[in-house]
Design a protein around this motif. Structure first.
Motif, short mmCIF file in Angstrom:
data_model
loop_
_atom_site.label_atom_id
_atom_site.label_comp_id
_atom_site.label_asym_id
_atom_site.label_seq_id
_atom_site.Cartn_x
_atom_site.Cartn_y
_atom_site.Cartn_z
N VAL A 167 22.39 49.75 3.27
CA VAL A 167 23.08 49.44 4.52
C VAL A 167 24.51 49.08 4.14
N PRO A 168 25.46 49.22 5.05
CA PRO A 168 26.83 48.80 4.73
C PRO A 168 26.88 47.32 4.35
N GLU A 169 27.73 46.98 3.43
CA GLU A 169 27.84 45.58 3.02
C GLU A 169 28.31 44.69 4.17
N SER A 170 28.92 45.30 5.19
CA SER A 170 29.34 44.54 6.37
C SER A 170 28.14 44.02 7.16
N CYS A 171 26.93 44.52 6.84
CA CYS A 171 25.71 44.02 7.49
C CYS A 171 25.26 42.69 6.90
N CYS A 172 25.75 42.35 5.72
CA CYS A 172 25.30 41.15 5.03
C CYS A 172 25.91 39.90 5.65
N LYS A 173 25.10 38.84 5.72
CA LYS A 173 25.62 37.57 6.24
C LYS A 173 26.66 37.00 5.30
N GLU A 174 26.46 37.18 4.00
CA GLU A 174 27.44 36.81 2.99
C GLU A 174 27.76 38.07 2.19
N VAL A 175 28.95 38.58 2.41
CA VAL A 175 29.32 39.86 1.80
C VAL A 175 29.66 39.66 0.32
N VAL A 176 28.82 40.22 -0.53
CA VAL A 176 29.06 40.25 -1.98
C VAL A 176 28.73 41.66 -2.46
N ALA A 177 29.25 42.02 -3.62
CA ALA A 177 29.02 43.36 -4.15
C ALA A 177 27.52 43.62 -4.32
N GLY A 178 27.06 44.73 -3.77
CA GLY A 178 25.66 45.13 -3.92
C GLY A 178 24.70 44.48 -2.95
N CYS A 179 25.22 43.71 -1.98
CA CYS A 179 24.31 43.00 -1.06
C CYS A 179 23.60 43.95 -0.10
N GLY A 180 24.13 45.17 0.03
CA GLY A 180 23.50 46.14 0.94
C GLY A 180 22.59 47.12 0.23
N SER A 181 22.27 46.86 -1.02
CA SER A 181 21.44 47.78 -1.80
C SER A 181 19.98 47.33 -1.83
N ASP A 182 19.11 48.27 -2.16
CA ASP A 182 17.68 47.99 -2.33
C ASP A 182 17.09 47.29 -1.11
N ILE A 183 17.37 47.82 0.05
CA ILE A 183 16.87 47.23 1.30
C ILE A 183 15.52 47.84 1.65
N ASP A 184 14.56 46.99 1.95
CA ASP A 184 13.24 47.44 2.43
C ASP A 184 13.26 47.37 3.94
N PHE A 185 13.32 48.54 4.60
CA PHE A 185 13.43 48.56 6.05
C PHE A 185 12.13 48.22 6.76
N GLY A 186 11.06 48.08 5.99
CA GLY A 186 9.78 47.77 6.61
C GLY A 186 9.51 46.28 6.76
N VAL A 187 10.37 45.44 6.25
CA VAL A 187 10.18 43.99 6.34
C VAL A 187 11.46 43.34 6.82
N ASP A 188 11.35 42.08 7.21
CA ASP A 188 12.54 41.34 7.63
C ASP A 188 13.43 41.08 6.42
#
Length: 244
Positions: A167-188
């Motif tokens: 997901v774009p890093e702009s989706c992260c509550k705290e934007v840090v490098a790589g925070c939008g990687s390895d996202i499991d869309f099946g869980v919260d």
């Protein structure tokens, strides 16, 4: 003196119309330059075409207003005021249609936003102006409103960008490098914004409904002012002709 003031105000009002037209044509043109060659009648295709058409009308209307502010023909000034009045009436009619077909319009907006998400990807030197605009717009909205996706962050799983679990890093509550990687869309994912951007925009509008109403009323008032200024200018020039 009064006539000069009326001409100046009409010129300023017309300049705003020209600027709005340029913005709409530019927005639609960025999309059209890249996508119109593969026209498929999607919501974004139609929306971009409407944006270009509406922008062209506003640009032409602004130019006519600038010509009217310099014209010494009272008959043309009256004609321009009638044109403006017709456009104001059409906008009021369009507003009524929007209220009646709100649900259908929301569906079109939803589809258009999802289609624009497909053009989002990581920065690349070969990016087109449209791709850069899409990326900056999504990142800006998600950062400012604290939202992610159209209805939820899982919307990104339907895009080529999100397929690997991104997901774009702009989706992260705290934007840090790589925070939008390895996202499991099946869980919260508590580290991501949970609210979709459509809901976020609706929430902001509901919280600032007075400002929204004031902006709409102000835009309508500016156009009505244009009608009044055109009539005043026409009357002033007509009186001068009669005196001569």
């Amino acid at each position: 003196m009064m006539r000069c003031l009326v001409r100046l105000l009409l010129a300023l009002q017309s300049s705003c119309s020209v600027l709005a037209g340029v913005c709409l044509v530019t927005a639609g043109g960025l999309y059209g330059a890249e996508r119109f060659g593969d026209w498929d009648g999607s919501e974004l295709d139609v929306g971009a075409a409407i944006s270009i058409g509406l922008g062209g009308v506003l640009f032409l209307l602004g130019l006519l207003g600038l010509l009217t502010s310099c014209s010494r023909s009272y008959s043309w000034s009256y004609c321009f005021s009638i044109i403006l009045l017709v456009i104001v009436i059409l906008q009021c009619f369009a507003g009524v249609l929007v209220i009646f077909f709100r649900n259908e319009i929301e569906k079109v907006v939803d589809k258009s936003l999802r289609q624009s998400m497909r053009s989002y990807h990581l920065p690349d030197p070969g990016d087109s102006p449209y791709q850069v605009t899409v990326r900056n717009t999504w990142d800006g909205i998600q950062n400012i409103l604290g939202c992610c996706g159209v209805m939820a962050f899982t919307d990104w799983s339907d895009t080529e960008f999100g397929t690997p679990g991104l997901v774009p890093e702009s989706c992260c509550k705290e934007v840090v490098a790589g925070c939008g990687s390895d996202i499991d869309f099946g869980v919260d994912n508590p580290d991501l914004h949970q609210t979709g951007c459509v809901m976020a925009v609706q929430g902001e509008m509901a919280e600032n409904i007075e400002m929204v109403v004031a902006v709409i009323a102000g835009l309508l008032a500016v156009q009505v002012l244009g009608v009044c200024l055109s009539c005043c200018l026409a009357r002033s020039v007509q009186v001068e002709h009669c005196d001569l």
